[in-house]
Design an enzyme around this catalytic site. Structure first.
Site, short mmCIF file in Angstrom:
data_model
loop_
_atom_site.label_atom_id
_atom_site.label_comp_id
_atom_site.label_asym_id
_atom_site.label_seq_id
_atom_site.Cartn_x
_atom_site.Cartn_y
_atom_site.Cartn_z
N ASP A 184 50.99 -53.86 -68.05
CA ASP A 184 50.64 -55.19 -68.55
C ASP A 184 51.71 -55.53 -69.54
O ASP A 184 52.08 -54.78 -70.45
CB ASP A 184 49.36 -55.07 -69.13
CG ASP A 184 48.42 -56.38 -69.40
OD1 ASP A 184 49.09 -57.34 -68.75
OD2 ASP A 184 47.88 -56.45 -70.40
N HIS B 227 50.90 -66.74 -77.17
CA HIS B 227 49.68 -65.58 -77.57
C HIS B 227 50.35 -64.51 -78.60
O HIS B 227 49.69 -64.16 -79.38
CB HIS B 227 49.82 -65.08 -76.07
CG HIS B 227 48.82 -63.65 -76.18
ND1 HIS B 227 47.36 -63.77 -76.74
CD2 HIS B 227 48.87 -62.23 -76.31
CE1 HIS B 227 46.96 -62.42 -76.58
NE2 HIS B 227 47.81 -61.72 -76.32
N GLU C 199 41.08 -61.36 -71.42
CA GLU C 199 42.37 -61.99 -71.22
C GLU C 199 42.72 -62.48 -70.09
O GLU C 199 42.62 -61.79 -69.19
CB GLU C 199 43.49 -60.96 -71.72
CG GLU C 199 43.28 -60.37 -73.27
CD GLU C 199 44.34 -59.42 -73.84
OE1 GLU C 199 45.16 -58.85 -72.93
OE2 GLU C 199 44.44 -59.69 -74.72
N GLU D 61 45.04 -63.50 -67.44
CA GLU D 61 46.51 -63.04 -66.89
C GLU D 61 46.60 -63.27 -65.53
O GLU D 61 45.42 -63.51 -64.81
CB GLU D 61 46.53 -61.58 -67.31
CG GLU D 61 46.49 -61.18 -68.78
CD GLU D 61 47.00 -59.95 -69.36
OE1 GLU D 61 47.62 -59.27 -68.41
OE2 GLU D 61 46.40 -59.52 -70.27
N ASP E 247 42.05 -58.91 -68.33
CA ASP E 247 42.34 -57.70 -68.92
C ASP E 247 41.37 -57.52 -70.20
O ASP E 247 41.61 -57.83 -71.31
CB ASP E 247 43.95 -57.56 -69.59
CG ASP E 247 44.12 -56.35 -70.36
OD1 ASP E 247 43.65 -55.35 -70.13
OD2 ASP E 247 45.16 -56.60 -71.43
N ARG F 90 38.22 -55.80 -79.16
CA ARG F 90 39.19 -56.06 -80.22
C ARG F 90 39.01 -55.39 -81.71
O ARG F 90 39.92 -54.91 -82.07
CB ARG F 90 39.21 -57.58 -80.62
CG ARG F 90 39.34 -58.58 -79.77
CD ARG F 90 40.81 -58.27 -79.08
NE ARG F 90 40.88 -59.65 -78.33
CZ ARG F 90 42.32 -59.33 -77.22
NH1 ARG F 90 42.93 -58.49 -77.44
NH2 ARG F 90 42.23 -60.46 -76.29
N GLN G 33 40.65 -51.92 -80.60
CA GLN G 33 42.00 -52.11 -80.70
C GLN G 33 42.95 -52.21 -82.09
O GLN G 33 43.96 -51.67 -82.29
CB GLN G 33 42.62 -53.65 -79.85
CG GLN G 33 43.91 -53.97 -79.85
CD GLN G 33 44.28 -55.25 -78.85
OE1 GLN G 33 43.00 -55.88 -78.66
NE2 GLN G 33 45.54 -55.33 -78.61
N LYS H 163 41.57 -51.23 -73.89
CA LYS H 163 41.95 -52.02 -72.76
C LYS H 163 41.62 -51.26 -71.57
O LYS H 163 41.07 -51.76 -70.50
CB LYS H 163 43.36 -52.25 -72.66
CG LYS H 163 43.94 -52.83 -73.93
CD LYS H 163 43.82 -54.18 -73.52
CE LYS H 163 44.55 -55.02 -74.70
NZ LYS H 163 44.65 -56.41 -74.52
N THR I 117 39.80 -53.42 -66.07
CA THR I 117 40.63 -54.63 -65.85
C THR I 117 40.21 -54.99 -64.32
O THR I 117 40.22 -54.53 -63.32
CB THR I 117 42.16 -54.06 -65.98
OG1 THR I 117 42.26 -53.57 -66.91
CG2 THR I 117 42.87 -55.51 -65.55
N GLU J 166 41.85 -65.60 -79.67
CA GLU J 166 42.78 -66.75 -80.15
C GLU J 166 41.94 -68.03 -80.19
O GLU J 166 41.96 -68.87 -80.94
CB GLU J 166 43.93 -67.21 -79.29
CG GLU J 166 44.82 -65.98 -79.33
CD GLU J 166 46.15 -66.69 -78.15
OE1 GLU J 166 46.94 -67.21 -78.23
OE2 GLU J 166 45.81 -65.77 -77.16
MN MN Z 1 46.66 -57.99 -71.64
#
Ligand code: MN
Length: 440
Positions: A138, A145, A210, A212, A244, A248, A251, A264, A268, A382
């Site tokens: 990834d 971002h 996420e 993607e 993904d 948080r 993380q 993560k 996925t 975000e």
């Molecule tokens: Mn990602």
């Protein structure tokens, strides 16, 4: 090759199909798409709201001329696209041209093929992964971002000095890639109430998605060899949507010094239908956007005629209550893959630049796709600015991060005057409550 010259295997944008649902203006899967996936353990092609298993068409002798069973027949009965994607480009090109002829208005093959079509239908059951993925990496290729997230975690130092020189990425986990509509169980992990700890172990409270786009490798390079950036596009089989999922709070505590790990790799999600690079060629745009102050890429990443793909990407959320009440999902963001700082070709060339061998079916994902506006930010971290600017869903409830029962729906499509829309379908997943108690 010039950046936007049509290829020989492009399908005429004016061509129309006898499959009516493929001719709807809002269809993701017109005859110019011909996305591939796996259905009932075999290779299938999507057309409108139908799909055709290629081995059924082969058995019905719908293919002609240069395509012999020996060339490609055995690749069609595998429960993954790996063998099909590894066919010589000339064979895959011939298959694509013959499929376009089969599905075209006025085709003599219609009588043979129409009874073999299956409806995609609506089902809540998990779909099927298109590839058996050996390795998944990834990237982190959106400047917006990286800058947004960096400014939350490191206000004085948002963009690290390497970022505009190196396409930053990490090795994800192939075993926890799941198809669309697979339930996503809220993970347990170590989290902290204060930056320095101490940690406790329990369900993540800050679940996020996420948005993607991923691409699958179709042409390998041997261990010790590299992929020149100007040839990298030809090593890509096709593209799909990727969610993904990210915890948080886990993380934040674990990511230094070695990057994302358990925040993560609990799951996925990958969409079912792989849109080939041939179908996306009309939607190539110049890129990436670099300013005069940006460093020139090192020679192995320098691709003066390189391009991005103009794919519009959307995230929607539907709460359990919204689904029970029959409400439409709430649109959370809309952005474009064209905003990425690093192109797919640069990501792939970089990945192989140390001699790392890329194998057929490897999945490389772009990283969260975020643009310049709030509405184009591709994750809740975000979008709600770490929870300080909550969003209101259609049912009136607020979201800072995902709640149990929330379904996340990602969509992607390309639109351009003079071309039918080419879409990716959907990538869906619903958050389930964490399993067991704190003693698990
Ligand atoms: Mn990602």
């Amino acid at each position: 090759m010039s950046s936007c010259a049509p290829r020989a295997d492009a399908i005429d944008p004016l061509l129309r199909s006898w499959v009516e649902s493929a001719c709807e203006p809002q269809s993701d899967f017109p005859i110019q798409n011909l996305a591939y996936g796996i259905r009932e353990g075999a290779v299938a092609v999507r057309i409108g709201e139908k799909y055709l298993r290629l081995k059924d068409a082969l058995d019905a002798r719908a293919f002609s001329g240069g395509l012999t069973v020996a060339d490609w027949g055995s690749s069609l009965t595998s429960p993954s696209l790996n063998a099909f994607a590894a066919l010589p480009a000339s064979v895959r090109s011939e298959v694509r041209q013959q499929l376009a002829a089969i599905f075209a208005n006025g085709s003599a093959a219609r009588a043979k093929i129409e009874p073999l079509l299956c409806s995609v239908g609506a089902s809540d059951r998990p779909e099927q992964l298109p590839f058996q993925v050996g390795d998944y990496s990834d990237f982190y290729a959106s400047l917006h971002h990286a800058t947004n997230v960096g400014s939350m975690f490191r206000p004085t130092n948002p963009l690290l000095p390497n970022w505009k020189h190196v396409p930053i990425g990490y090795h994800g986990r192939a075993s926890s890639l799941v198809p669309s509509r697979t339930a996503i169980v809220r993970p347990h992990g170590q989290t902290v109430a204060h930056d320095d700890g101490p940690p406790s172990f329990g369900p993540s409270k800050l679940m996020d998605y996420e948005l993607e786009v991923g691409f699958f490798v179709g042409t390998e390079n041997a261990l010790g060899s590299t992929i020149p950036v100007t040839q990298a596009w030809d090593h890509i089989f096709g593209f799909a949507l990727v969610n993904d999922w990210s915890a948080r709070d886990i993380q934040k505590w674990e990511y230094q010094p070695l990057g994302p790990f358990l925040a993560k790799n609990f799951a996925t999600t990958v969409s079912s239908w792989v849109v080939t690079r041939e179908a996306l060629e009309p939607f190539r745009i110049a890129g990436p956007p670099r300013t005069a102050e940006d460093p020139k890429p090192l020679p192995y990443l320098d691709d003066p005629n390189g391009w991005n793909l103009d794919v519009t990407l959307e995230v929607l959320i539907s709460s359990e209550k919204m689904r029970a009440d029959g409400m439409v999902p709430s649109l959370i963001s809309r952005g474009s893959l064209g905003d990425m700082f690093w192109t797919p070709a640069q990501m792939l060339a970089h990945h192989a630049s140390n001699g790392c061998n890329m194998q057929v079916g490897d999945l490389l994902a772009s990283g969260t796709v975020s643009g310049t506006t709030k509405e184009s930010r591709g994750c809740l971290l975000e979008r709600t600015w770490r929870g300080t600017e909550p969003l209101t869903l259609g049912d009136g409830t607020e979201r800072r991060f995902l709640q149990d029962g929330d379904e996340v729906i990602m969509r992607g499509y390309c639109e351009k005057a003079g071309h039918p829309r080419i879409g990716f379908g959907e990538c869906r997943g619903t958050v389930q409550p964490a399993r067991g108690g704190s003693t698990r």
